[in-house]
Design an enzyme around this catalytic site. Structure first.
Site, PDB file in Angstrom:
ATOM      1  N   LYS A  22      84.574 -85.938 -82.546  1.00 55.97           N
ATOM      2  CA  LYS A  22      84.726 -87.304 -83.029  1.00 55.97           C
ATOM      3  C   LYS A  22      85.848 -88.014 -82.267  1.00 55.97           C
ATOM      4  CE  LYS A  22      84.808 -87.958 -87.618  1.00 55.97           C
ATOM      5  NZ  LYS A  22      83.907 -88.914 -88.301  1.00 55.97           N
TER       6      LYS A  22
ATOM      7  N   ARG B 108      90.270 -88.257 -90.999  1.00 54.03           N
ATOM      8  CA  ARG B 108      89.036 -87.475 -90.957  1.00 54.03           C
ATOM      9  C   ARG B 108      89.180 -86.266 -90.035  1.00 54.03           C
ATOM     10  NH1 ARG B 108      84.476 -91.651 -92.012  1.00 54.03           N
ATOM     11  NH2 ARG B 108      85.637 -93.566 -91.679  1.00 54.03           N
TER      12      ARG B 108
ATOM     13  N   GLY C 110      80.081 -82.682 -93.008  1.00 53.77           N
ATOM     14  CA  GLY C 110      80.346 -82.506 -94.436  1.00 53.77           C
ATOM     15  C   GLY C 110      81.110 -81.263 -94.798  1.00 53.77           C
TER      16      GLY C 110
ATOM     17  N   MET D 129      84.192 -80.364 -93.799  1.00 51.48           N
ATOM     18  CA  MET D 129      85.624 -80.523 -93.996  1.00 51.48           C
ATOM     19  C   MET D 129      85.920 -81.859 -94.684  1.00 51.48           C
ATOM     20  SD  MET D 129      87.108 -78.784 -90.565  1.00 51.48           S
ATOM     21  CE  MET D 129      86.008 -79.728 -89.537  1.00 51.48           C
TER      22      MET D 129
ATOM     23  N   ARG E 221      77.906 -89.753 -81.579  1.00 55.40           N
ATOM     24  CA  ARG E 221      77.779 -88.362 -81.114  1.00 55.40           C
ATOM     25  C   ARG E 221      76.315 -88.152 -80.749  1.00 55.40           C
ATOM     26  NH1 ARG E 221      78.753 -85.733 -87.106  1.00 55.40           N
ATOM     27  NH2 ARG E 221      77.028 -86.804 -88.126  1.00 55.40           N
TER      28      ARG E 221
ATOM     29  N   HIS F  62      72.642 -85.464 -97.056  1.00 52.78           N
ATOM     30  CA  HIS F  62      73.076 -84.120 -96.700  1.00 52.78           C
ATOM     31  C   HIS F  62      71.911 -83.156 -96.536  1.00 52.78           C
ATOM     32  CE1 HIS F  62      74.476 -80.030 -97.623  1.00 52.78           C
ATOM     33  NE2 HIS F  62      75.485 -80.381 -96.832  1.00 52.78           N
TER      34      HIS F  62
ATOM     35  N   SER G  32      65.467 -49.105 -72.529  1.00 52.58           N
ATOM     36  CA  SER G  32      65.329 -50.239 -73.442  1.00 52.58           C
ATOM     37  C   SER G  32      66.444 -50.117 -74.466  1.00 52.58           C
ATOM     38  CB  SER G  32      63.960 -50.203 -74.113  1.00 52.58           C
ATOM     39  OG  SER G  32      63.868 -51.265 -75.034  1.00 52.58           O
TER      40      SER G  32
ATOM     41  N   ASN H 154      69.875 -52.266 -82.534  1.00 57.02           N
ATOM     42  CA  ASN H 154      70.120 -52.075 -83.969  1.00 57.02           C
ATOM     43  C   ASN H 154      70.901 -50.783 -84.186  1.00 57.02           C
ATOM     44  OD1 ASN H 154      68.520 -54.302 -84.191  1.00 57.02           O
ATOM     45  ND2 ASN H 154      66.798 -53.268 -85.172  1.00 57.02           N
TER      46      ASN H 154
ATOM     47  N   CYS I 210      65.111 -54.114 -77.077  1.00 54.79           N
ATOM     48  CA  CYS I 210      64.079 -54.236 -78.104  1.00 54.79           C
ATOM     49  C   CYS I 210      64.667 -54.241 -79.503  1.00 54.79           C
ATOM     50  CB  CYS I 210      63.039 -53.133 -77.951  1.00 54.79           C
ATOM     51  SG  CYS I 210      63.716 -51.488 -78.172  1.00 54.79           S
TER      52      CYS I 210
ATOM     53  N   TYR J 222      64.025 -57.765 -69.079  1.00 56.11           N
ATOM     54  CA  TYR J 222      63.303 -58.464 -70.134  1.00 56.11           C
ATOM     55  C   TYR J 222      64.000 -58.314 -71.472  1.00 56.11           C
ATOM     56  CZ  TYR J 222      61.525 -53.921 -71.711  1.00 56.11           C
ATOM     57  OH  TYR J 222      61.424 -52.639 -72.188  1.00 56.11           O
TER      58      TYR J 222
END
Lengths: 877, 877
Positions: free
Chosen positions: A22, A92, A101, A103, A336, A456, A764, A768, A832, A852
């Site tokens: 801003k 602000r 919204g 802060m 913005r 909002h 690969s 996880n 993967c 990939y």
């Protein structure tokens, strides 16, 4: 000495990191001569310093604020707290990345018992002055001092009751003056000290309040969802006030330079005369469309249109602007790059290229990969839709269709999903507030009774790519009673409804949804993305249905086909269980022989869908106990079904019990101890490939051995695979090209990748498991403490959502380099884990040189675009 | 072309890697002019090639064997398979490291229907010739062709029965000749082909059999226990036969140049006249002590003594020698550095220094750190011992005292320990064989009824540092009936007995044992070790008792004090449980306040034992559910005891359930979510230190935060620690020096060590968890497949016993380097996993520059010696 405060006339758009979005844009607008109420920005570095200093505003920051303030006073020849012509300011927040919204904001700062009279004189409107003052006290108490605003609203209501009126506007100047006195008394009671009359004190407290709000819970949640670092901090913008509520020649509005829902090139927005900005954004009064301004005040409309065009050309992007008209004079309060729906983003990007404003690469970068998610969500099944009748209509605030059960609060949504993670919910609210964010994340869609296109709910839903119908005024919400009514018909919690965010229609029934396709603007932009990416995109698919969806979305292969999912299917689970209870190899082979033809058929079907694209098949991974029941009753039932004794089956179940199944007998460890399983799977993979190739396809399967931690494990299993494959090829009299590679998902595999690469034709990354083992916490168990970790800022990001580049990523980089060191470009490198569909992780995969990424079918277009972003920002040599 | 075969005259002692220990020493003895029957060695590289070629003997190897054979024939002017003067050879394994009895041996190779006659003529002893031939057929069938020797023993027994005799020696040449014919028929029946008459075929088959035996199960177990790589392979020694069974002027024996049990400088060994080497080693006939040879044949005795002295001076170490006397002529068949008890090792090392043969550093290197274990084992409580009366006496084959329950087989021992890992067992056997090794590992001690000081049981027990009484002839073992009798008294399985391996006494009762101390030779050598090491040695101790033992053994600090062990003590477990069920901070604090004084006392007691030595205290680590019961009945009981409802306690237990406790809510994660626990522990640590320092001590506690994976976790907990410590010091008005550091036990901690070092004053490697997470398997669960991994040679070593240097070690090295990069030598680096007591791991810790290792109290002297070895081999700059 560092410079912590910049006048708007001292900055520009490039200083975003220091001044926040801003602040930088206010400075930029000032510099290109647009009408901006002047003021100054306290930098993000001041915020960081505030936290480092233990939440204290350093003297040098305070002094620089005062200096800047004096310069603004001089500019307007006004004085803070003056009894004749007081300077009033807004305070602000403004972070580097927009956090709408999240802060705090304080308006009308500078009012006190003296300056309120000045304002009254100046405006010749004592009612306005005292209304502003009482609003300021309430806002200051709420935002800065954390006093519940209900305390003041009760006084306001009491006054209205006393006077026998219902609207705030029915109160006159004297009423409001009395209310101000009462507000101050109440403030002093609750706070133990009087309301601060010194505007300087007000200002410093407000600045601190904004800094503090950087750390409030909803800001923390928003940052986590949007991957914004806590360290950035927020800037504070102190701007001289202009008033849109000074009468009917004043007003305020927000507008986009193009339509943020569709991307059409047209001014799009809303305004209200005699109102403050809040009134538009909060959706409390229903504003006029911006086009109406032309009728109200053509000159102003043309001026604004001119400003809008200037800004769009200047920023080379669609703008989201806030303006105020004070007594007929236009002031720009903010501009913005505007948030937009994915559909709009595509159209705008392509239009801007056609208009010659940006390049194709810039257009690709303009579309946020994650936002495509909205386009990939289901729409309604058209046939079912024809049979359905809407019960009401709201604003088409965020496109896409959703069908789910009604809930009224975020808390309730969380509870329901905790019980059933597959629950489909529609969050129904009077209007949403930042507290609802978590509920919106969980729900399939949001329906609000109040608020406009810029309310909002609408803004946030579009940002998330979630379907939203806003301002559906016929929906009467009774949150306490857990129901809503539409034209007298009652809908209770957990009733099914459907909403269409593209049309605004609401249906009081379940309407099936169907999948999206890539066409039109979407297809154009994806083509530009494909022209610009280095990474290939594969998909994780365990069945022909998923494979088909993925191919339609542009998948270039299967990166992960999990064979155990097939083992769970009803027609083979019994054979799988027979294999498990077998206490010798012969019986195990007998059971495996039953599974073979089914597994072969699985692969044939997937190969047929994928055609010439590579298919990577991962061998059995989970511990065997996952295929057996665990309660006494279930074991008894199964024993009967299998014609074996309960004791014997129970003994098998017990012997397979593991203390830490994630760290147990699974992955390649199964193939080492039961090579006959790998034999059967190899037979299925190779036979299926030979069978479909006989029909003219050219399938090249890639066999992937999971959970390898040592070269010898891979070597052992690979020998079984190669031997079996040779046997099958000899039997069939056909040669077939295939690869054998491994997952890198155990830390030790990454650490010893140079050895492993000697046997593996591809790596690969199973991020996880790699994440779980590198951090030493399991995803299932970490939930219990990760929430606390976020709250205490020990972690800011979910390492299961975004690759942890410092730790897990370091292992990936080591392994990729080691792999290439051994095999050069001959080694195929992919990912993967679920991170394969996360744009930030894809950027990392690009940077470390993977070939990939593989992700779920619905993420394929997102991955294509993210891969293009990565390569445009950091082109691969 | 590689050289795969070396004549003895072509090699020397330095070629151990290529020729194996036995081959290198035969060559060396040849080169220094000792009487060695000549022959040749097929190299370890030929063995490796054999496996690489798919268990095939390459042509070039075969040709080189034939060449060497011809040279040996020429040397002795004998011919393989000759009808007049045939060359006969033995074929024996010989690896780089001694693996006694683990691999195969074939004697008398070269005998066939023709050469047997030659042998008969040459020796003028047809009975001897045919006895040799029938033994050879039996051995060849057993070892090379894997035909059970029982097949042949049955024929032998039948013949004796037919003839009405009981002893082999009652059979004459004709009997044996007939038996040879029957043996050959039986061989052909079982094998489907005739017994090979071609000595060349016999030879190649025998060589292959030895290579094959490298891979037999007992060799694999032995290698795993002794950390010998599979890749080394074995050499094969082909040596011309000399016969100790050619009559009463022939004989065979084994001897040590010093007493291997005590270290005394005296010839020590046994011999038998008219016998083959096997007869001595197998313990079937009881041999004469070597001193007796002086009476039998003084000249020979003196010659042997001379050879023994020559060898000892040459090798500068005590020698273990095999010899044969053929018709009055001495031949040396083997020499090697002799295995010895730890006590003997110490004495020999110190004597050799005093004799000027070696340096102190060489003396330190001469004692195997692991062997000290024997000296650290308990002896009998002297008072109890006085009251006890031995039931019988055997040979004091391996020193130390043991008390345990009787078992008769390794299998049964494994079963019992699987049920109760604290079970104390004595393995009682007629005689042991290599199959018993696992049982010997499990048991506290071994008692055998047969066999001498060099029998299998005695040799292996000494090697393991385990107490052994051998050849206790009064012990009549009935394995099937699961009992033994001594003078008519019956002892059943699981009855308690005690044995003293230093005296040979056996007791039919339980005699308490007491701890060892470091004194005499032991103390001398430890002093030399201390002068030569760079690593400090700390101990893992959770209580003053353990701390005291460790200090007596030379510990220089506590490297790991696990506070949770204290939490389990009866007087505080209830308060711990109250803390866990508390659903708010206030109640949790109330419960913690009860624990505080007890925990403070724990620390005071440990500080008092350790005096000025550093004490590292690890904060609470296990998941909280470990402190709660899990069965319904137990929960009910506890709920009653705690005066809370069953439902409520059950709910707590359920909510704490974890899928993978090892990867769950534990370690510093507890302190992040419940900082009040860390507060209480800090208060206890600091208050206790201030209290004991007031008594004149100078305690500097080191606070260790477990399971850190990210700098922010450590930072968070450290802030709590520092704040609390400051509070305590302010309350007491005392300043105290203390450190805060972390364990490195999560892979990510090692990967991000450079960041973590900014907050950590020390790193301590928790290699138990680090190993589990780096490999991705938990110790509790891996047991199920690791056995298979060993069998299939996927793993050779237990990564929980020896640091996995390629994977886990790489992380340790990275972290150590990162730590020093940030803090230079100011960062303290240690290890506190169980690897801290393993010599191979200690060597690694030395190499990567750690400051200390911490191990269990009983391992402290071992660690001191291992640290000295590491530094002597690779001195730290």
């Amino acid at each position: 000495m560092s410079k912590f405060v910049y006048l708007f006339s001292e900055g520009n758009a490039k200083m975003r990191e220091l001044l926040g979005g801003k602040g930088a844009n206010l400075a930029e607008m000032t510099s290109i001569g647009l009408p901006v109420p002047q003021g100054f920005t306290v930098t993000t570095e001041a915020c960081t310093k505030y936290y480092e200093d233990g939440r204290v505003l350093a003297d040098e920051v305070v002094n620089q604020i005062y200096d800047a303030l004096h310069k603004v006073e001089a500019l307007y020849n006004k004085k803070f707290g003056d009894s004749n012509d007081p300077l009033l300011v807004s305070v602000r927040s403004g972070a580097r990345a927009s956090m709408p919204g999240m802060m705090d904001t304080i308006l009308n700062l500078g009012l006190n018992d003296v300056s309120v009279e000045g304002l009254a004189k100046l405006t010749n409107n004592p009612r306005f002055a005292y209304d502003s003052y009482r609003r300021f006290i309430q806002m200051f108490a709420d935002v800065v001092m954390e006093i519940d605003k209900a305390n003041f609203e009760a006084l306001l209501d009491a006054r209205k009751e006393e006077k026998g009126v219902t609207l705030d506007t029915d109160l006159d100047a004297n009423d409001l003056k009395e209310l101000v006195a009462k507000f101050k008394v109440r403030y002093a009671e609750l706070k133990g000290e009087p309301f601060p009359q010194d505007p300087n004190v007000q200002l410093l407290e407000a600045v601190k309040a904004v800094f503090r709000s950087w750390d409030n819970p909803r800001a923390n949640v928003y940052r986590r969802l949007n991957n914004i670092p806590y360290e950035w901090g927020t800037a504070v913008n102190v701007q001289s006030m202009v008033f849109g509520n000074m009468g009917d020649d004043s007003g305020t509005g927000v507008a986009f330079s193009r339509n943020p829902a569709t991307g059409e090139k047209e001014l799009y927005g809303e305004y209200l005369f005699n109102a403050q900005g809040e009134d538009v954004v909060a959706g409390i009064r229903t504003p006029h469309p911006i086009a109406h301004l032309k009728e109200d005040n053509e000159a102003l409309y043309e001026q604004f249109k001119q400003v809008s065009e200037t800004l769009e050309k200047h920023y080379r992007d669609m703008q989201d602007m806030e303006f105020t008209i004070e007594r007929g004079k236009l002031f720009m309060l903010q501009t913005r790059n505007g948030k937009r729906t994915a559909q709009a983003a595509l159209k705008i990007a392509i239009d801007l290229v056609n208009e010659g404003l940006i390049t194709k690469q810039e257009a690709v970068l303009m579309v946020e990969p994650k936002s495509l998610d909205a386009l990939l969500h289901p729409g309604f099944d058209q046939k079912a839709l024809k049979a359905a009748k809407p019960i009401t209509k709201g604003l088409n605030a965020s496109p896409g269709a959703a069908c789910g059960q009604v809930v009224f609060t975020a808390e309730r949504a969380k509870e329901i999903v905790a019980e059933n993670k597959n629950a489909k919910l529609i969050l129904v609210r009077l209007e949403t507030s930042p507290e609802d964010i978590e509920g919106m994340v969980i729900a399939q869609g949001v329906l609000t009774a109040r608020g406009g296109m810029t309310s909002h709910a609408a803004v946030v839903a579009r940002g998330m790519g979630e379907c939203c119908v806003a301002g559906a005024g016929e929906v009467l919400v009774n949150e306490e009673g857990k129901y809503f009514t539409v034209n007298g018909v009652k809908y209770n919690e957990l009733d099914w409804i459907s909403i269409d965010g593209s049309t605004g229609y609401v249906y009081g029934e379940k309407i099936p949804t169907v999948e999206a396709a890539v066409s039109g603007d979407f297809a154009t932009l994806m083509q530009w993305a494909d022209e610009n990416r280095a990474l290939k995109i594969r998909t994780n698919a365990d069945n022909p249905r998923d494979a088909k969806v993925a191919v339609n979305f542009g998948a270039e292969g299967v990166g992960l086909c999990r064979t155990e999912h097939m083992f769970f299917e009803a027609d083979r689970i019994m054979a799988v269980r027979e294999m498990i209870v077998a206490d010798n190899e012969a019986d195990r082979r007998k059971a495996l022989a039953k599974i073979l033809p089914m597994q072969r058929k699985d692969f044939e079907e997937i190969y047929e869908v994928m055609g010439p694209r590579p298919v990577t098949i991962r061998y059995l991974d989970p511990p065997l106990h996952e295929f057996l029941p665990h309660t006494e009753d279930e074991i008894k039932e199964l024993a009967k079904e299998m014609s074996i004794s309960y004791e014997s089956l129970k003994a098998t179940v017990d012997s397979l019990h593991e203390f830490n199944p994630m760290l147990g007998h699974r992955g390649c460890r199964l193939s080492v101890t039961y090579p006959e399983i790998a034999e059967m799977q190899t037979r299925a993979v190779i036979e299926a490939a030979i069978n479909v190739n006989a029909k003219g396809l050219n399938v090249k399967p890639e066999i992937m051995i999971p959970l390898v931690g040592d070269i010898k494990e891979l070597k052992y299993v690979k020998e079984v695979v190669v031997k079996t494959a040779e046997e099958v090829m000899a039997e069939k009299g056909v040669q077939l090209a295939y690869k054998v590679g491994t997952m890198i998902e155990v830390p030790r595999a990454a650490l010893t990748a140079e050895e492993i690469a000697k046997e593996a034709q591809f790596f690969s990354f199973g991020t996880n498991d790699l994440t779980q083992m590198t951090f030493g916490f399991s995803r299932d168990d970490a939930g219990k403490f990760l929430e606390e970790y976020y709250t205490r800022k020990v972690f800011e990001n979910d390492p299961f959502a975004h690759v942890d580049q410092n730790g897990v990523g370091k292992l990936m980089k080591m392994a990729a380099e080691a792999g290439r060191k051994v095999r050069g470009n001959d080694i195929h490198l992919g990912i993967c884990g679920e991170h394969g569909g996360d744009p930030a992780s894809i950027e990392f995969c690009h940077a470390i040189g993977l070939d990939y990424v593989s992700c779920s079918p619905y993420r394929v277009p997102i991955a294509r675009l993210a891969a293009a972003h990565a390569n445009i920002k950091n082109p691969r040599k």
